[in-house]
Scaffold this active site. Structure first.
Site, PDB file in Angstrom:
ATOM      1  N   LYS A 182       0.863  -1.194   0.000  1.00  0.00           N
ATOM      2  CA  LYS A 182       0.000   0.000   0.000  1.00  0.00           C
ATOM      3  C   LYS A 182       0.888   1.228   0.000  1.00  0.00           C
ATOM      4  O   LYS A 182       2.034   1.183   0.453  1.00  0.00           O
ATOM      5  CB  LYS A 182      -0.877   0.026   1.255  1.00  0.00           C
ATOM      6  CG  LYS A 182      -2.113   0.897   1.096  1.00  0.00           C
ATOM      7  CD  LYS A 182      -3.202   0.092   0.441  1.00  0.00           C
ATOM      8  CE  LYS A 182      -4.506   0.849   0.328  1.00  0.00           C
ATOM      9  NZ  LYS A 182      -5.599  -0.081   0.024  1.00  0.00           N
TER      10      LYS A 182
HETATM   11  N1  GLU Z   1      -7.363  -0.016  -3.304  1.00  0.00           N
HETATM   12  C1  GLU Z   1      -8.059  -1.240  -3.534  1.00  0.00           C
HETATM   13  C2  GLU Z   1      -8.091  -2.071  -2.258  1.00  0.00           C
HETATM   14  O1  GLU Z   1      -7.935  -1.563  -1.189  1.00  0.00           O
HETATM   15  C3  GLU Z   1      -7.550  -2.004  -4.737  1.00  0.00           C
HETATM   16  C4  GLU Z   1      -6.111  -2.389  -4.709  1.00  0.00           C
HETATM   17  C5  GLU Z   1      -5.603  -2.949  -6.013  1.00  0.00           C
HETATM   18  O2  GLU Z   1      -6.373  -3.047  -6.960  1.00  0.00           O
HETATM   19  O3  GLU Z   1      -4.422  -3.241  -6.068  1.00  0.00           O
HETATM   20  O4  GLU Z   1      -8.337  -3.241  -2.292  1.00  0.00           O
END
Ligand code: GLU
Length: 416
Positions: free
Chosen positions: A104
């Site tokens: 993240k």
């Molecule tokens: N931000 C989204 C999540 O929290 C998607 C993450 C992604 O597609 O890599 O799952």
């Protein structure tokens, strides 16, 4: 008192470790992150002044494949929040059997205060700062809170310029014209929809007769509200950062979406039938299904007694604290956990990544069919454990996700 999200993520690991009798060394290992990069991002603003922002990219685990996870732009971003979100991505990818790890990123900024040019500079400089720890085989960012396809396009371009060739697989959630996937925008909402439809079936309820409250009206809240509205559900209340709207007869979601898509706030929507409500009132609204689809730490020990629904469908990551979870379980309120409920987003991100690598693109029917198959399979796995062990759905989901990660560490061993 707000819980620190990373402390919350570690507490969730402890709960499942105890339930599973997980080895103490593995438990310790799961509670740490692989790496975190903190960068400062200097930007010459449009007025000529210099502003310095702080950004983060965290890898929690890459034991099952490259890191995967969104990038958020928000004034509340901090390292512990990003560590927690990266940890949750590990479980989410594992639960869906995606060959990806948990990562993240975030920048501590309010993007509404930046011009488009400043936002582009911020994104490009951040990408350059983290360039050594991202890539199709290393870690693949995606949209999250306050980021979108355009921002992904800038990341892809900045990365590709450094490599001297187009590298679409470095991010997902890109515009379709440059290697994005159809169905990625709606993916998180679609996943939530498939999951709640199945849950209602299990509980012998008709989804279309359920009353709904949705907190958040962005990519996740907007899509799920719209899908449930089209299904015939009564959407009693929704909210954005400006406040909430309530209508006991049900809100006109199609018109409200048109309104907010013009960049306008819900509180400014004029309709005498709707009542303005606060965030606290929204969460306490009596309904069948409550969908927190905004930020973490929304349902806590402080307000859990006010919750007046039968099912919580977690569109956001980490909206319920472990303490609130325990109380909800005692009250018989089902919580469909984030790592299952909102996993549609990362699932279609995985499809996008696969399509980029193969340079072969699928149609929307195939995307939605495969998404449904994968997420429903995960749901059935979770439901089975939930029935067998009489544990909360979150614990059931964690048992599956954590055992796969623990097994991968066991098989690979600790280097050297
Ligand atoms: N931000 C989204 C999540 O929290 C998607 C993450 C992604 O597609 O890599 O799952």
């Amino acid at each position: 008192m707000d819980l620190n999200p990373f402390e919350m993520a570690k507490k969730q690991i402890d709960i499942v470790a105890e339930e599973m009798g997980l080895d103490a060394n593995i438990t310790r290992y799961l509670k740490r992150i692989e790496r975190a990069l903190i960068v400062s991002i200097p930007i010459i603003m449009d007025d000529g002044s210099l502003q310095i922002f702080e950004g983060y990219r965290v890898h929690h685990s890459t034991v099952r494949g490259p890191g995967k996870g969104g990038l958020r732009f928000s004034p509340d971003v901090n390292l512990d929040e990003i560590k927690a979100l990266a940890t949750w991505m590990t479980w989410k990818c594992s639960l869906l059997k995606l060959p990806l790890g948990g990562a993240k990123g975030g920048i501590c900024v309010n993007p509404r205060e930046l011009s488009r040019k400043e936002l582009e500079k911020l994104t490009r400089r951040f990408t350059t700062e983290i360039i050594n720890i991202i890539g199709p085989d290393i870690d693949i960012p995606a949209p999250d809170v306050n980021t979108n396809a355009q921002i992904m396009a800038w990341i892809m371009d900045t990365y590709s310029m450094q490599k001297g060739r187009a590298v679409p697989g470095v991010v997902t959630g890109k515009p379709i014209e440059i290697g994005g996937s159809v169905g990625r925008n709606s993916a998180t909402g679609m996943g939530l929809y498939f999951v709640i439809d199945k849950m209602c079936e299990k509980l012998n309820k008709k989804l279309e007769t359920q009353s709904i409250v949705v907190q958040g009206f962005g990519n996740v809240g907007g899509w799920i509200a719209s899908l449930l509205y089209e299904r015939g559900c009564k959407i009693l209340a929704i909210s954005d950062i400006s406040g909430g709207l309530y209508n006991s007869e049900g809100l006109e979601i199609d018109k409200l979406l048109e309104w907010t898509q013009q960049g306008k706030y819900l509180k400014d929507y004029k309709d005498d039938r709707n009542k303005l409500i606060t965030n606290a009132e929204l969460l306490a609204t009596e309904c069948d299904i409550l969908v927190p689809a905004a930020l973490e730490n929304q349902i806590t020990r402080e307000n859990v007694e006010d919750i007046n629904c039968k099912i919580i469908l977690e569109g956001a990551n980490g909206p319920t604290t472990p303490e609130a979870d325990r109380i909800l379980f005692e009250k018989g309120i089902h919580v469909i956990p984030d790592i299952l409920a909102n996993a549609g987003g990362v699932c279609v991100s995985y499809f996008e990544y696969v399509q980029d690598i193969q340079s072969y693109f699928w149609d929307l029917d195939r995307i939605n069919e495969e998404l449904k198959r994968i997420i429903i399979e995960a749901f059935e796995d979770v439901f089975k454990i939930y029935k067998e062990r009489n544990v909360p759905l979150r614990t059931a989901a964690y048992i599956i996700a954590v055992s796969r990660i623990a097994r991968a560490y066991d098989l690979r061993g600790i280097f050297p």
